[in-house]
Design a protein around this motif. Structure first.
Motif, PDB file in Angstrom:
ATOM      1  N   PHE A 197      63.286 -27.863 -52.479  1.00  0.00           N
ATOM      2  CA  PHE A 197      63.889 -26.909 -53.401  1.00  0.00           C
ATOM      3  C   PHE A 197      63.321 -27.045 -54.807  1.00  0.00           C
ATOM      4  CE2 PHE A 197      67.201 -27.205 -50.152  1.00  0.00           C
ATOM      5  CZ  PHE A 197      67.547 -25.872 -49.981  1.00  0.00           C
ATOM      6  N   SER A 198      63.086 -25.894 -55.431  1.00  0.00           N
ATOM      7  CA  SER A 198      62.889 -25.812 -56.878  1.00  0.00           C
ATOM      8  C   SER A 198      64.033 -24.960 -57.423  1.00  0.00           C
ATOM      9  CB  SER A 198      61.560 -25.147 -57.228  1.00  0.00           C
ATOM     10  OG  SER A 198      60.473 -25.967 -56.846  1.00  0.00           O
TER      11      SER A 198
ATOM     12  N   ALA B 256      60.079 -34.126 -75.582  1.00  0.00           N
ATOM     13  CA  ALA B 256      58.694 -34.510 -75.304  1.00  0.00           C
ATOM     14  C   ALA B 256      57.836 -33.266 -75.517  1.00  0.00           C
ATOM     15  CB  ALA B 256      58.570 -35.049 -73.883  1.00  0.00           C
ATOM     16  N   SER B 257      56.562 -33.341 -75.158  1.00  0.00           N
ATOM     17  CA  SER B 257      55.673 -32.194 -75.354  1.00  0.00           C
ATOM     18  C   SER B 257      55.894 -31.147 -74.263  1.00  0.00           C
ATOM     19  CB  SER B 257      54.215 -32.660 -75.325  1.00  0.00           C
ATOM     20  OG  SER B 257      53.871 -33.096 -74.017  1.00  0.00           O
ATOM     21  N   ILE B 258      55.323 -29.959 -74.478  1.00  0.00           N
ATOM     22  CA  ILE B 258      55.406 -28.906 -73.468  1.00  0.00           C
ATOM     23  C   ILE B 258      54.758 -29.373 -72.173  1.00  0.00           C
ATOM     24  CG2 ILE B 258      54.599 -26.588 -72.867  1.00  0.00           C
ATOM     25  CD1 ILE B 258      54.911 -25.806 -75.770  1.00  0.00           C
ATOM     26  N   ARG B 259      53.609 -30.013 -72.287  1.00  0.00           N
ATOM     27  CA  ARG B 259      52.906 -30.486 -71.093  1.00  0.00           C
ATOM     28  C   ARG B 259      53.768 -31.475 -70.300  1.00  0.00           C
ATOM     29  NH1 ARG B 259      47.460 -30.575 -70.298  1.00  0.00           N
ATOM     30  NH2 ARG B 259      47.048 -30.469 -72.549  1.00  0.00           N
ATOM     31  N   GLU B 260      54.382 -32.416 -71.012  1.00  0.00           N
ATOM     32  CA  GLU B 260      55.196 -33.427 -70.333  1.00  0.00           C
ATOM     33  C   GLU B 260      56.428 -32.807 -69.686  1.00  0.00           C
ATOM     34  OE1 GLU B 260      54.333 -37.435 -72.943  1.00  0.00           O
ATOM     35  OE2 GLU B 260      55.513 -35.821 -73.847  1.00  0.00           O
ATOM     36  N   ASN B 261      57.010 -31.790 -70.308  1.00  0.00           N
ATOM     37  CA  ASN B 261      58.175 -31.138 -69.716  1.00  0.00           C
ATOM     38  C   ASN B 261      57.810 -30.360 -68.467  1.00  0.00           C
ATOM     39  OD1 ASN B 261      61.021 -31.131 -71.093  1.00  0.00           O
ATOM     40  ND2 ASN B 261      59.535 -31.331 -72.769  1.00  0.00           N
ATOM     41  N   VAL B 262      56.641 -29.721 -68.469  1.00  0.00           N
ATOM     42  CA  VAL B 262      56.199 -29.018 -67.264  1.00  0.00           C
ATOM     43  C   VAL B 262      55.879 -30.020 -66.162  1.00  0.00           C
ATOM     44  CG1 VAL B 262      54.435 -27.500 -66.285  1.00  0.00           C
ATOM     45  CG2 VAL B 262      55.357 -27.029 -68.564  1.00  0.00           C
ATOM     46  N   ARG B 263      55.224 -31.132 -66.519  1.00  0.00           N
ATOM     47  CA  ARG B 263      54.792 -32.117 -65.529  1.00  0.00           C
ATOM     48  C   ARG B 263      55.970 -32.786 -64.826  1.00  0.00           C
ATOM     49  NH1 ARG B 263      50.631 -34.575 -67.970  1.00  0.00           N
ATOM     50  NH2 ARG B 263      48.978 -33.914 -66.549  1.00  0.00           N
TER      51      ARG B 263
ATOM     52  N   ARG C 121      57.876 -25.546 -64.618  1.00  0.00           N
ATOM     53  CA  ARG C 121      58.222 -26.830 -64.010  1.00  0.00           C
ATOM     54  C   ARG C 121      58.554 -26.649 -62.531  1.00  0.00           C
ATOM     55  NH1 ARG C 121      62.176 -29.918 -67.791  1.00  0.00           N
ATOM     56  NH2 ARG C 121      63.678 -28.382 -67.081  1.00  0.00           N
ATOM     57  N   ALA C 122      59.328 -25.594 -62.238  1.00  0.00           N
ATOM     58  CA  ALA C 122      59.695 -25.313 -60.847  1.00  0.00           C
ATOM     59  C   ALA C 122      58.472 -24.902 -60.028  1.00  0.00           C
ATOM     60  CB  ALA C 122      60.758 -24.223 -60.806  1.00  0.00           C
TER      61      ALA C 122
END
Length: 587
Positions: A408-409, A420-427, A481-482
């Motif tokens: 599930f997402s 945190a950064s945008i990249r870290e939140n997406v990761r 992120r999902a």
């Protein structure tokens, strides 16, 4: 309290805690023995036996040295165990609450959980580091003195021991009088915490509606109640504390009177009597300390009880024998009934649906019809009361929690981003993803447009909760992120309901691109999402009122057709100026 401390500490710390208590017990006994050895030393000094005093003085010095070593050892152990217990408790609570059903996290429970993190665990740490030693000393040392006195003069020992039950009963009464006040303080503190968070988060609403004074009044009311509860607690503590100290001094006075009677009667020598009375006075010192410890011990005991209550909350059960892996990403609800509280009206009442693999299903209905509950039951945030939820033909209760979440997402209306950064939140969607995979998921969610206009690009910090971004931007990051997680099922709960047209269009295009590639279940109010779905489910009062495609449901002329007409009229609203009325010239 000691039993509860062992239970809360958990298996990993029980041995270290047992060692700490054993060393502490030894220190308390040694301290009592040191007090007792004062008697033969004084007896020989007062009798003028200077030669006979040296062996006893040597014994006293040896025990005093051993007491000092034991004190150092138990104090170092206390600090080490306290720090280890604090670390372990935070992990135990965190691991446990992460397995609890989402329904557990009410506003009150979240407030209490915040209290545990900020005050409860530190109180347990303080109990281990600072309170156990005087508590043990206040009980074991006087007991050692009374036992030793029985060998010196049984009558004074009996007089001393008779005061113990009265002191215990007085202490218990003092504790019981404050118990209700302590609970009121905890409740008021949790309510105040909740109001502070609510006041901060609701600033945009309060200011836009001109309700700032009302919001401030609610906050001030909660803070006043917290202050009043603290004052009531202080007032409740005073009588019990005073009574306990008075009983201790009366017990000592009674022993002094008994000693004086024995001395005047000639049954006890003057030197012996003086030495024994000195011992009685030393006996009272650690006992009197209990009055000072009362408030701190109650707070620590309450913290242990609250931590124990959190750890006792039942998580969703793991299957004893996992079922077969899901065959595909299809979803099915079989006569599902679910209520948030036992005996309450079901939020879902006999819902049966089959959502085929790689199809898009839109769930619509009035507020309170069970749309959000349906989404969260599918992901097993709760277990249903009756019926079953299946993923790929396998009951979700037969799939281990971690394995189930891999399928599930989820994207919700209320998005939380970490500081945190945008990249870290997406990761966070897939921590092992490469930068290229992160950027591809972000491109699909149109996050690259946000990154392009920010000076720090992908390394832009989003702030606590994502406050540095707009609501629509946070929603895009959440969707990226999902997408990065790449789960076969995506659940979206009103993910576009509060977005501006540009962000809504961007997210809608992403969902359109996923059609046929994943199983999508979307709680939707926007017409574009509804029209493009393979199937539409209309919920009303927890039941399935209608299902079908957009065209089928319109042709049926039922509840969905009415919903469509209402949305279409609302979408066509425009604000237009009234036609100007000519004003006749004055004659």
């Amino acid at each position: 309290m000691i039993r509860q401390l062992f239970h809360v500490a958990g298996p990993a710390l029980r041995r270290r805690l047992a060692v700490q208590l054993a060393v502490l017990l030894g220190y308390s006994v040694l301290q009592g023995v040191a007090f007792v050895l004062v008697v033969p030393v004084l007896r020989r000094l007062l009798a003028g036996d200077t030669d006979g005093v040296w062996p006893w003085a040597g014994a006293l010095a040896g025990v005093a040295l051993a007491t000092a070593v034991a004190y150092y050892a138990q104090q170092m152990l206390a600090f080490q165990v306290a720090l280890a217990a604090s670390h372990r408790l935070y992990h135990r609570i965190g691991d446990h609450v992460s397995a609890l059903p989402l329904g557990w996290f009410s506003g009150e429970q979240v407030g209490r959980l915040g209290q545990l993190a900020s005050r409860g665990v530190p109180q347990v740490r303080s109990l281990l580091a600072h309170l156990l030693q005087p508590l043990c000393t206040a009980v074991v040392t006087p007991l050692t003195v009374v036992v030793a006195m029985a060998f010196l003069d049984w009558r004074l020992a009996l007089a001393t021991a008779l005061g113990a039950p009265l002191m215990y009963l007085t202490y218990r009464w003092a504790v019981s009088t404050v118990a209700r006040a302590d609970e009121a303080v905890d409740t008021a503190a949790a309510e105040a915490n909740e109001r502070v968070v609510e006041f901060v988060r609701a600033q945009s609403v309060l200011r836009s509606t001109g309700s700032g004074e009302r919001g401030r009044a609610l906050l001030e009311s909660a803070l006043r109640e917290q202050d009043a509860a603290g004052r009531r607690q202080s007032a409740a503590m005073a009588p019990g504390r005073t009574a306990f100290i008075a009983v201790v001094h009366l017990a000592v006075a009674a022993v002094v009177v008994v000693g004086a009677v024995l001395g005047l009667g000639g049954t006890v020598g003057v030197a012996e009597l003086v030495a024994l009375l000195v011992l009685v006075v030393r006996f009272s010192e650690p006992v009197s300390g209990m009055a000072e410890l009362g408030g701190s011990l109650r707070s620590a005991r309450n913290a242990l009880a609250r931590i124990d209550a959190v750890l006792a909350a039942r998580p969703l059960p793991e299957p004893a024998r996992p079922g077969p892996p899901p065959a595909d990403a299809s979803l099915e609800l079989r006569d599902v009934r679910f209520a948030y509280e036992p005996g309450a009206r079901p939020v879902l009442d006999g819902v049966s649906l089959r959502l085929p693999d790689r199809t898009t299903t839109a769930v619509v209905g009035p507020s309170g019809s069970g749309k959000t509950t349906l989404i969260r039951v599918l992901a097993r945030f709760w277990d249903v009361d009756e019926g079953a939820v299946l993923l790929g033909g396998t009951d979700v209760r037969d799939i281990p929690a971690d394995a189930l979440m891999d399928h599930f997402s989820l994207v919700f209306q209320d998005v939380y981003l970490f500081d945190a950064s945008i990249r870290e939140n997406v990761r966070l969607g897939r921590p092992g993803a490469t930068d290229a995979e992160v950027e591809e998921a972000a491109r699909l969610a149109r996050v690259d447009e946000i990154v392009a206009r920010l000076p720090q690009g992908w390394d832009t910090p989003v702030g606590e909760g994502g406050t540095a971004l707009s609501g629509g931007e946070r929603q895009r990051v959440s969707l990226a992120r999902a997408l990065l997680k790449d789960a076969p099922v995506m659940l979206l709960d009103e993910a576009t309901s509060s977005l501006d047209p540009a962000n809504e269009a961007a997210i809608q295009q992403t969902l359109d691109a996923l059609s046929g590639r994943r199983t999508l279940v979307v709680v939707a109010h926007r017409l574009q999402t509804v029209v493009g779905a393979d199937r539409i489910v209309v919920l009303e009062e927890g039941r399935v009122a209608e299902t079908g495609t957009h065209a089928e449901l319109l042709a049926r002329g039922g509840r969905y057709a009415e919903f469509w007409r209402e949305r279409s009229r609302a979408q066509g609203w425009r604000l237009t100026p009234e036609p100007s009325v000519p004003v006749e010239a004055a004659p």
